[in-house]
Design an enzyme around this catalytic site. Structure first.
Site, PDB file in Angstrom:
ATOM      1  N   ASP A  25       0.813  -1.227   0.000  1.00  0.00           N
ATOM      2  CA  ASP A  25       0.000   0.000   0.000  1.00  0.00           C
ATOM      3  C   ASP A  25       0.839   1.266   0.000  1.00  0.00           C
ATOM      4  OD1 ASP A  25      -2.170  -1.609   0.161  1.00  0.00           O
ATOM      5  OD2 ASP A  25      -2.388  -1.433   2.334  1.00  0.00           O
ATOM      6  N   ASP A  76      -7.970 -10.891  10.643  1.00  0.00           N
ATOM      7  CA  ASP A  76      -9.379 -11.195  10.298  1.00  0.00           C
ATOM      8  C   ASP A  76      -9.840 -10.458   9.054  1.00  0.00           C
ATOM      9  OD1 ASP A  76     -10.892  -8.793  12.632  1.00  0.00           O
ATOM     10  OD2 ASP A  76      -9.215  -8.653  11.214  1.00  0.00           O
ATOM     11  N   GLY A  77      -8.926 -10.217   8.088  1.00  0.00           N
ATOM     12  CA  GLY A  77      -9.393  -9.531   6.875  1.00  0.00           C
ATOM     13  C   GLY A  77      -9.513  -8.048   7.135  1.00  0.00           C
ATOM     14  N   ASP A  95       7.969  -8.495  19.181  1.00  0.00           N
ATOM     15  CA  ASP A  95       7.704  -8.306  17.750  1.00  0.00           C
ATOM     16  C   ASP A  95       6.371  -7.609  17.517  1.00  0.00           C
ATOM     17  OD1 ASP A  95       9.269 -11.391  16.539  1.00  0.00           O
ATOM     18  OD2 ASP A  95      10.036  -9.590  17.556  1.00  0.00           O
ATOM     19  N   ASP A 100      -2.111  -6.955   6.747  1.00  0.00           N
ATOM     20  CA  ASP A 100      -2.006  -6.355   5.414  1.00  0.00           C
ATOM     21  C   ASP A 100      -3.269  -6.512   4.588  1.00  0.00           C
ATOM     22  OD1 ASP A 100       1.019  -6.106   3.372  1.00  0.00           O
ATOM     23  OD2 ASP A 100      -0.623  -4.729   3.818  1.00  0.00           O
ATOM     24  N   HIS A 294       1.286   2.803  18.655  1.00  0.00           N
ATOM     25  CA  HIS A 294       0.555   2.009  19.666  1.00  0.00           C
ATOM     26  C   HIS A 294       1.228   0.650  19.853  1.00  0.00           C
ATOM     27  CE1 HIS A 294      -3.189   0.342  21.623  1.00  0.00           C
ATOM     28  NE2 HIS A 294      -2.678  -0.770  21.111  1.00  0.00           N
ATOM     29  N   GLU A 295       1.462  -0.048  18.749  1.00  0.00           N
ATOM     30  CA  GLU A 295       2.040  -1.401  18.858  1.00  0.00           C
ATOM     31  C   GLU A 295       3.430  -1.369  19.476  1.00  0.00           C
ATOM     32  OE1 GLU A 295      -1.468  -2.743  17.621  1.00  0.00           O
ATOM     33  OE2 GLU A 295       0.150  -3.776  18.618  1.00  0.00           O
ATOM     34  N   HIS A 298       3.279  -1.502  23.111  1.00  0.00           N
ATOM     35  CA  HIS A 298       3.223  -2.881  23.635  1.00  0.00           C
ATOM     36  C   HIS A 298       4.603  -3.502  23.629  1.00  0.00           C
ATOM     37  CE1 HIS A 298      -1.062  -3.049  23.894  1.00  0.00           C
ATOM     38  NE2 HIS A 298      -1.290  -3.056  22.598  1.00  0.00           N
ATOM     39  N   HIS A 304      -2.876  -2.229  27.476  1.00  0.00           N
ATOM     40  CA  HIS A 304      -3.890  -1.244  27.061  1.00  0.00           C
ATOM     41  C   HIS A 304      -4.282  -0.331  28.218  1.00  0.00           C
ATOM     42  CE1 HIS A 304      -5.143  -3.722  23.341  1.00  0.00           C
ATOM     43  NE2 HIS A 304      -4.324  -2.745  23.022  1.00  0.00           N
TER      44      HIS A 304
END
Lengths: 567, 89
Positions: A25, A76-77, A95, A100, A294-295, A298, A304
């Site tokens: 993308d 989940d798409g 990690d 995608d 955000h990730e 973690h 959260h």
């Protein structure tokens, strides 16, 4: 905020990361920059530093994947789950994985970076006018070679600024073909293909051969998504086919007909009724920068938060001018403490507190003009103690010494000035720089960091762009020095070699690279700074410099701090 | 005024229609993000009632804690988000 059980955190502050693959993308340089800025969100408020690795195992391994992507938590798409990451630790711990099947942007719709053309990599400007028509996507109109292009200003007829859009006819990414474009038709597994395919793969990524016969040559690359590529559906990545027919009607743009959720879709062949091939049209997409920030929270040890405005709140929310919430800062500083160095972000002009105790006298220059004077900030580092500067170069007749986001100025027998904030004079530059030089004719200033470079004209900046754009090899990790030669050439140094860049054509001259010791005998081969100053070539290694005359004789070896007029 | 054309809704092949009922969506969501399981005093995993799990979710997301599957809660469950569980067991 929450931390993970046992306050999981890294036991070192110099955290490493590696980008394992890219999304179709976004241009790779935009992905690189989004991740770098996402890490900077956390390094700005902690003692943490983030170094990118290009091979081997890093603390934080970053990858894109779809549905089952190699760990026990499938995506989940489109929509729903966007990404996930693991708390600090060995192996997969730390990690970060990004789904995608999402449409990755910077949060406000397609980010179409152009290639070649005459716009030097600028983004497409949609809508743009061309020969009396308005275009809101790239077009092949006006060309016979079928290459999609766009204008980078609103009116091509007036400005004539254009570039080519990402397409498999222009380049591929990852794979083993160094970015070579697809070759159509190509043979794979005995079948002939005239477009990108997902055949032969179970991860849904579109690929092509970069020679006519994959079975024989095994050369391939992944296909970048065109700006008209669909997302999800059963044709992920295929471009919309306009016009197309659906339920007997003809459509020349995306439609929500036939759907109860109002989402815009298009067919990827001329007849949906016949082929049933379709996908969702590009929407605003999700900001890779915000989701990554955000990730990475973690991956550093934050769980959260239930503060709705906190970055660590589980739901995605696009924010234009992002800044960390107090809750995020408290959480990360609970784990790693505050940033002991000087405040990295210059104070905002509206909130200037001109109290007598304020260490920094923040007077933000008006962005439209390039101010002549910058305000020194509280010296936190004594330049005379620095044993290795990031960059040393002459700008506007003065030597500039760069280190960790600051710079000092010095010229012979004048008082040293600084430190100044790099970000105040050259916003968007990363903290860690490798080299810089001033074009003697145009006075443009080139900065290099890792595999990217920026070109400043005053405060206007072009970049970041990949150094490959200049013709340097894609394997080069960084540029460590620069020597202007005459008015239109500059030697760029990396490792034990150097290249010659023609500033007019912005391309490397033939016959390079050459070995440093073939031309510059007597200087260190591992100089980390090379610069031109008052007609002499300087090669620096740690606190020492070797000075060479234009006749290539080393006439002096001295201490770098002498150049800073240190006592 | 002509009678509005009745839109015809199709099922598109490969469409990830999450044609779960709101109740199924809620159960899947509460389980996936850690709200159904709790560690009791002795550290054993226990399953809580859906109402109690909903209250915990509503607290985490800053919603009114009704313990009911109300519209604000359903809407929140349909929003794009991070895949890391909210409640760690």
């Amino acid at each position: 905020y929450q931390t993970f059980d046992g306050d999981l955190k890294w036991d070192h502050n110099d955290v490493t990361y590696r980008i394992l693959n890219y999304s179709p993308d976004l241009d790779a340089s935009i992905t690189d920059d989004a991740f770098a800025r996402a890490f900077q969100v956390w390094s700005d408020v902690t003692p943490l530093s983030f170094t990118r690795l290009y091979e081997g195992t890093a603390d934080i391994m970053i990858s894109f994947g779809k549905k089952n992507h190699g760990d026990p938590y499938p995506f989940d798409g489109k929509d729903g789950l966007l990404a996930h990451a693991y708390p600090p630790g060995e192996g997969m711990q730390g990690d970060a994985h990004f789904d995608d099947d999402e449409y990755w942007t910077l949060g406000t719709g397609p980010v179409i970076k152009t290639y070649y053309g005459n716009a030097e990599g600028a983004m497409c400007k949609f809508p743009f006018r061309f020969e009396g028509k308005s275009y809101s996507t790239c077009t092949t109109e006006g060309r016979e070679d079928g290459l999609p292009w766009c204008a980078t200003t609103a009116d091509f007829g007036k400005d004539g600024k254009y570039g080519f859009c990402p397409s498999e006819l222009l380049f591929t990414y990852d794979g083993n073909s160094d970015g070579q474009p697809c070759v159509f038709p190509f043979v794979f597994d005995g079948q002939t293909y005239s477009s990108c395919t997902t055949e032969g793969r179970n991860d849904g990524y579109r690929w092509c051969a970069t020679t006519a016969n994959f079975d024989k040559d095994k050369k391939y690359g992944f296909c970048p998504n065109r700006d008209t590529a669909v997302i999800g559906g059963n044709s992920e990545g295929e471009p919309c086919q306009f016009p197309f027919t659906f339920l007997g009607k003809t459509y020349t743009s995306c439609t929500s007909e036939g759907r109860s959720d109002g989402k815009l879709w298009c067919a990827t062949t001329s007849s949906y009724d016949k082929d049933n091939k379709w996908g969702f049209c590009a929407d605003k997409g999700y900001s890779l920068f915000l989701v990554a920030a955000h990730e990475f929270g973690h991956a550093l040890g934050l769980d959260h938060s239930n503060i709705q405005d906190a970055l660590m709140y589980p739901m995605y929310k696009y924010v234009a001018d992002f800044s960390l919430n107090e809750d995020d800062i408290e959480g990360i500083q609970y784990l790693y403490g505050p940033n002991r160095g000087p405040k990295p972000t210059p104070p905002k002009p509206s909130t200037t507190t001109s109290s007598p105790v304020s260490t920094a006298k923040p007077t933000k220059p008006t962005p439209s003009t390039t101010p002549s004077v910058y305000t020194p900030v509280e010296p936190s580092v004594d330049p005379c103690q620095v044993d290795k500067f990031d960059v040393i170069t002459e700008i506007q007749g003065e030597l500039h010494f760069f280190k960790d986001g600051y710079y000092w100025k010095s010229s012979s027998n004048k008082e040293r000035k600084g430190p100044f904030m790099v970000s105040e004079r050259w916003p968007t530059l990363p903290v860690k720089l490798d080299t810089a030089f001033e074009d003697p004719v145009t006075k443009k200033i080139y900065f290099f960091a890792d595999t990217q470079f920026w070109v400043f004209t005053g405060q206007d900046v072009l970049g970041p762009r990949r150094i490959e754009k200049l013709g340097l090899p894609g394997t080069l990790k960084k540029v460590e020095g620069a020597l202007q030669r005459g008015n239109s050439k500059v030697l760029l140094f990396s490792g034990e070699e150097y290249w010659r860049l023609d500033l007019k054509t912005q391309q490397m001259d033939k016959g390079y690279p050459r070995h440093i010791d073939m031309t510059f005998g007597g200087v260190p081969m591992d100089a980390h700074d090379v610069f031109l100053y008052k007609g002499h070539f300087y090669f620096c290694r740690n606190i020492y410099y070797w000075r060479m005359t234009s006749r290539r004789q080393v006439d002096r070896v001295g201490y770098v701090y002498e150049l800073l007029n240190c006592p | 005024w002509c009678h509005p054309v009745k839109s015809k809704f199709l099922t598109f092949p490969g469409d990830l229609i999450k044609n779960m009922t709101d109740k199924q969506l809620a159960e899947d969501y509460l389980k996936r993000f850690g709200y159904m399981q709790v560690l009791d005093k002795s550290g054993l995993q226990a399953t809580v009632s859906t109402s109690k799990a909903l209250k915990r979710l509503q607290n985490q997301l800053g919603l009114e804690e009704t313990g009911k599957l109300d519209q604000p809660t359903i809407d929140a469950m349909k929003k794009p988000r991070c895949g890391v569980p909210d409640v760690r067991n």
